[in-house]
Enzyme design. Structure first.
Site, PDB file in Angstrom:
ATOM      1  CG  ASP A  64     -32.370  18.021 -16.460  1.00 60.58           C
ATOM      2  OD1 ASP A  64     -33.282  17.302 -16.735  1.00 60.58           O
ATOM      3  OD2 ASP A  64     -32.286  19.138 -15.684  1.00 60.58           O
ATOM      4  CG  ASP A  67     -35.318  16.543 -20.179  1.00 56.08           C
ATOM      5  OD1 ASP A  67     -35.585  17.789 -19.946  1.00 56.08           O
ATOM      6  OD2 ASP A  67     -35.066  15.484 -19.784  1.00 56.08           O
ATOM      7  CG  ASP A  85     -36.924  15.382 -16.758  1.00 54.48           C
ATOM      8  OD1 ASP A  85     -35.621  15.395 -17.096  1.00 54.48           O
ATOM      9  OD2 ASP A  85     -37.199  16.790 -16.108  1.00 54.48           O
ATOM     10  CG  ASP A  89     -33.650  15.639 -13.385  1.00 57.89           C
ATOM     11  OD1 ASP A  89     -33.005  15.640 -14.456  1.00 57.89           O
ATOM     12  OD2 ASP A  89     -34.710  16.769 -13.407  1.00 57.89           O
TER      13      ASP A  89
END
Length: 186
Positions: A64, A67, A85, A89
């Protein structure tokens, strides 16, 4: 709370992003790898392998973190990438916390399952209140339990085999953060 260290973290993560770009990885690949690792972490929680789950959470957290660095290094910062993203998440958070709920429900530890559910609700509401505020044009970053803090809390709880106390901290502070955001919007 940890957001104030964002530039410091970028100082060491952006060079890693450049290396990942040379390896021909794409930011969305890393995002999806993080989701897969989160599913494995949830499975480890369900199986009662707390330390393994904690280590998998570290790996998912690195995906995470990196990226975004990879997106910047490759010039692939896009609105869709940021959206994906954020959505991934949320899925990761939910999968991990549901794995913990199942762990405590199987034990049986009803109190632990309820605290994990309270943490799940708080986590969702922290993200929702921020997204809703931003949808009407207001930045809303107040509170002490944003995603990095929640992940660190779960990692510490898993690695130290103090998961229920960590969940209490997460549940209380995540819900407090959501309430702080509601008050801020008022």
């Amino acid at each position: 709370m940890l957001g104030r260290y964002r530039e410091t973290v970028r100082h060491w993560s952006d060079p890693v992003g450049r290396v990942l770009f040379r390896l021909r990885l794409r930011p969305n690949h890393l995002t999806l790898i993080g989701l897969v690792v989160s599913f494995y972490a949830a499975g480890a929680f369900i199986a009662g392998h707390l330390r393994s789950a904690g280590m998998l959470l570290v790996l998912a957290g690195l995906c995470d973190l990196l990226d975004g660095s990879l997106a910047r290094a490759s010039g692939q910062v896009t609105a869709f990438g940021a959206f994906l993203d954020s959505v991934i998440d949320r899925y990761s958070d939910l999968v991990i916390l549901l794995g913990i709920v199942v762990l405590f429900a199987r034990t049986p530890n009803a109190r632990g399952a309820l605290v994990a559910m309270a943490g799940l609700v708080g986590s969702v509401m922290v993200s929702y209140t921020k997204a809703r505020a931003e949808s009407i044009g207001i930045e809303c970053n107040v509170g002490v339990m944003e995603r990095p803090e929640r992940m660190l809390c779960l990692i510490a709880g898993a690695l130290l085999v103090l998961l229920e106390p960590a969940l209490w901290v997460l549940a209380i502070l995540a819900n407090e953060t959501a309430l702080q955001r509601i008050v801020r919007m008022r």
